[in-house]
Design a protein around this motif. Sequence first.
Motif, PDB file in Angstrom:
ATOM      1  N   ARG A   6      -8.090   4.279  46.455  1.00  0.00           N
ATOM      2  CA  ARG A   6      -7.009   3.432  46.576  1.00  0.00           C
ATOM      3  C   ARG A   6      -5.490   3.643  46.790  1.00  0.00           C
ATOM      4  O   ARG A   6      -5.249   4.757  46.143  1.00  0.00           O
ATOM      5  N   PHE A   7      -4.700   2.992  47.116  1.00  0.00           N
ATOM      6  CA  PHE A   7      -3.155   2.944  46.876  1.00  0.00           C
ATOM      7  C   PHE A   7      -3.006   2.803  45.628  1.00  0.00           C
ATOM      8  O   PHE A   7      -3.223   1.931  44.959  1.00  0.00           O
ATOM      9  N   HIS A   8      -1.840   3.523  45.244  1.00  0.00           N
ATOM     10  CA  HIS A   8      -1.323   3.597  43.938  1.00  0.00           C
ATOM     11  C   HIS A   8      -0.077   2.966  43.971  1.00  0.00           C
ATOM     12  O   HIS A   8       0.540   3.357  44.790  1.00  0.00           O
ATOM     13  N   LYS A   9       0.118   1.772  43.218  1.00  0.00           N
ATOM     14  CA  LYS A   9       1.383   0.997  43.182  1.00  0.00           C
ATOM     15  C   LYS A   9       2.285   1.722  42.410  1.00  0.00           C
ATOM     16  O   LYS A   9       1.948   2.025  40.924  1.00  0.00           O
ATOM     17  N   GLU A  10       3.535   2.063  42.957  1.00  0.00           N
ATOM     18  CA  GLU A  10       4.702   2.674  41.955  1.00  0.00           C
ATOM     19  C   GLU A  10       5.758   1.860  42.068  1.00  0.00           C
ATOM     20  O   GLU A  10       6.611   1.542  43.039  1.00  0.00           O
ATOM     21  N   ARG A  11       6.555   1.628  40.901  1.00  0.00           N
ATOM     22  CA  ARG A  11       8.054   1.179  41.017  1.00  0.00           C
ATOM     23  C   ARG A  11       8.881   2.123  41.080  1.00  0.00           C
ATOM     24  O   ARG A  11       8.928   3.126  40.228  1.00  0.00           O
ATOM     25  N   LEU A  12       9.721   2.020  42.039  1.00  0.00           N
ATOM     26  CA  LEU A  12      10.920   2.971  42.496  1.00  0.00           C
ATOM     27  C   LEU A  12      12.168   2.468  41.445  1.00  0.00           C
ATOM     28  O   LEU A  12      12.146   1.727  40.837  1.00  0.00           O
ATOM     29  N   LYS A  13      13.104   3.560  41.375  1.00  0.00           N
ATOM     30  CA  LYS A  13      14.222   3.248  40.531  1.00  0.00           C
ATOM     31  C   LYS A  13      14.936   2.216  40.718  1.00  0.00           C
ATOM     32  O   LYS A  13      15.834   1.647  40.064  1.00  0.00           O
ATOM     33  N   ASP A  14      14.970   1.804  42.153  1.00  0.00           N
ATOM     34  CA  ASP A  14      15.656   0.644  42.301  1.00  0.00           C
ATOM     35  C   ASP A  14      15.071  -0.661  42.223  1.00  0.00           C
ATOM     36  O   ASP A  14      15.595  -1.834  42.799  1.00  0.00           O
ATOM     37  N   GLY A  15      13.687  -0.534  41.482  1.00  0.00           N
ATOM     38  CA  GLY A  15      13.131  -1.629  41.112  1.00  0.00           C
ATOM     39  C   GLY A  15      12.107  -2.188  42.274  1.00  0.00           C
ATOM     40  O   GLY A  15      11.455  -2.968  42.120  1.00  0.00           O
ATOM     41  N   SER A  16      12.303  -1.697  43.565  1.00  0.00           N
ATOM     42  CA  SER A  16      11.199  -2.272  44.461  1.00  0.00           C
ATOM     43  C   SER A  16       9.741  -1.299  44.408  1.00  0.00           C
ATOM     44  O   SER A  16       9.826  -0.461  43.424  1.00  0.00           O
ATOM     45  N   VAL A  17       8.865  -1.788  45.058  1.00  0.00           N
ATOM     46  CA  VAL A  17       7.431  -1.200  44.810  1.00  0.00           C
ATOM     47  C   VAL A  17       7.320  -0.575  46.233  1.00  0.00           C
ATOM     48  O   VAL A  17       7.413  -0.953  47.208  1.00  0.00           O
ATOM     49  N   ALA A  18       6.416   0.662  45.830  1.00  0.00           N
ATOM     50  CA  ALA A  18       5.797   1.357  46.991  1.00  0.00           C
ATOM     51  C   ALA A  18       4.435   1.463  46.720  1.00  0.00           C
ATOM     52  O   ALA A  18       4.063   1.676  45.557  1.00  0.00           O
ATOM     53  N   TYR A  19       3.666   1.759  47.668  1.00  0.00           N
ATOM     54  CA  TYR A  19       2.137   1.912  47.582  1.00  0.00           C
ATOM     55  C   TYR A  19       1.962   3.373  48.203  1.00  0.00           C
ATOM     56  O   TYR A  19       2.252   3.600  49.247  1.00  0.00           O
ATOM     57  N   ARG A  20       1.439   4.307  47.288  1.00  0.00           N
ATOM     58  CA  ARG A  20       1.427   5.562  47.640  1.00  0.00           C
ATOM     59  C   ARG A  20      -0.195   5.857  47.800  1.00  0.00           C
ATOM     60  O   ARG A  20      -1.089   5.696  47.088  1.00  0.00           O
ATOM     61  N   PRO A  21      -0.730   6.653  49.031  1.00  0.00           N
ATOM     62  CA  PRO A  21      -2.027   6.978  49.072  1.00  0.00           C
ATOM     63  C   PRO A  21      -2.278   8.259  48.291  1.00  0.00           C
ATOM     64  O   PRO A  21      -1.992   9.310  48.709  1.00  0.00           O
ATOM     65  N   LEU A  22      -2.783   8.002  47.194  1.00  0.00           N
ATOM     66  CA  LEU A  22      -3.183   9.137  46.300  1.00  0.00           C
ATOM     67  C   LEU A  22      -4.888   9.508  46.425  1.00  0.00           C
ATOM     68  O   LEU A  22      -5.564   8.628  46.292  1.00  0.00           O
ATOM     69  N   VAL A  23      -5.192  10.614  46.163  1.00  0.00           N
ATOM     70  CA  VAL A  23      -6.216  11.271  46.073  1.00  0.00           C
ATOM     71  C   VAL A  23      -6.418  12.099  44.973  1.00  0.00           C
ATOM     72  O   VAL A  23      -5.678  12.927  44.631  1.00  0.00           O
ATOM     73  N   LEU A  24      -7.681  12.034  44.306  1.00  0.00           N
ATOM     74  CA  LEU A  24      -7.948  12.922  43.152  1.00  0.00           C
ATOM     75  C   LEU A  24      -8.500  14.321  43.728  1.00  0.00           C
ATOM     76  O   LEU A  24      -9.476  14.500  44.237  1.00  0.00           O
ATOM     77  N   VAL A  25      -7.848  15.402  43.299  1.00  0.00           N
ATOM     78  CA  VAL A  25      -8.258  16.661  43.505  1.00  0.00           C
ATOM     79  C   VAL A  25      -8.326  17.689  42.587  1.00  0.00           C
ATOM     80  O   VAL A  25      -7.367  17.311  41.534  1.00  0.00           O
ATOM     81  N   ASP A  26      -9.084  18.939  42.652  1.00  0.00           N
ATOM     82  CA  ASP A  26      -8.869  19.942  41.835  1.00  0.00           C
ATOM     83  C   ASP A  26      -8.483  21.263  42.528  1.00  0.00           C
ATOM     84  O   ASP A  26      -8.745  20.952  43.826  1.00  0.00           O
ATOM     85  N   ILE A  27      -7.590  21.816  42.007  1.00  0.00           N
ATOM     86  CA  ILE A  27      -6.934  22.994  42.655  1.00  0.00           C
ATOM     87  C   ILE A  27      -7.650  24.294  42.033  1.00  0.00           C
ATOM     88  O   ILE A  27      -7.146  24.332  40.731  1.00  0.00           O
ATOM     89  N   SER A  28      -7.982  25.153  42.657  1.00  0.00           N
ATOM     90  CA  SER A  28      -8.547  26.397  42.206  1.00  0.00           C
ATOM     91  C   SER A  28      -8.092  27.850  43.135  1.00  0.00           C
ATOM     92  O   SER A  28      -7.885  27.541  44.046  1.00  0.00           O
ATOM     93  N   TYR A  29      -8.269  28.909  42.287  1.00  0.00           N
ATOM     94  CA  TYR A  29      -8.157  30.129  43.033  1.00  0.00           C
ATOM     95  C   TYR A  29      -9.197  31.062  42.314  1.00  0.00           C
ATOM     96  O   TYR A  29      -9.085  31.378  41.258  1.00  0.00           O
ATOM     97  N   GLY A  30     -10.321  31.572  43.285  1.00  0.00           N
ATOM     98  CA  GLY A  30     -11.269  32.266  42.524  1.00  0.00           C
ATOM     99  C   GLY A  30     -12.080  31.286  41.556  1.00  0.00           C
ATOM    100  O   GLY A  30     -12.378  30.372  41.791  1.00  0.00           O
ATOM    101  N   ASP A  31     -12.241  32.237  40.523  1.00  0.00           N
ATOM    102  CA  ASP A  31     -12.809  31.339  39.321  1.00  0.00           C
ATOM    103  C   ASP A  31     -12.124  30.544  38.534  1.00  0.00           C
ATOM    104  O   ASP A  31     -12.486  29.947  37.406  1.00  0.00           O
ATOM    105  N   ASN A  32     -10.836  30.538  38.858  1.00  0.00           N
ATOM    106  CA  ASN A  32      -9.591  29.790  37.940  1.00  0.00           C
ATOM    107  C   ASN A  32      -9.379  28.248  38.316  1.00  0.00           C
ATOM    108  O   ASN A  32      -8.921  28.219  39.673  1.00  0.00           O
ATOM    109  N   TYR A  33      -9.502  27.460  37.476  1.00  0.00           N
ATOM    110  CA  TYR A  33      -9.450  26.077  38.033  1.00  0.00           C
ATOM    111  C   TYR A  33      -8.060  25.445  36.995  1.00  0.00           C
ATOM    112  O   TYR A  33      -8.004  25.750  36.010  1.00  0.00           O
TER     113      TYR A  33
END
Length: 140
Positions: A6-33
Amino acid sequence: MVLRYRFHKERLKDGSVAYRPLVLVDISYGDNYLPFNVAALLDSGCDVTIIPESFAKLIGLIESGETELIAYREKTKVKTSKADITFISKASRENVRLYSIPVFITPDNDDKFLPEVVIGVRSIFDKFEIKFNLGQNKIE
């Protein structure tokens, strides 16, 4: 299989609202997460995936070079590398892991609470059919 977010609703510094396309991820390198999953901005206008230096250090990411990240009105020197990105689904059996994704490693920004991860086009958008539907608050 379809990953849904879902889009994430975010209030900006100027008071307006933006909808951000956020996805949940994991970042890894080899066996390190990372010890946590990250809400990453899915950005069709960004060429390469961007991760902050603090995350790269946490997973022991080895830098392979240096280049310049050119954004709309600014330039930043960045390190280059490759990392594995796992897209997290509500049902863990549906998670999708992509290997050796090119990443730019950006210097940490001290005035942010949590460093930002941006999922860019290269080696990501060719693996999925991505649909943005703000009117229905869906990203598939």
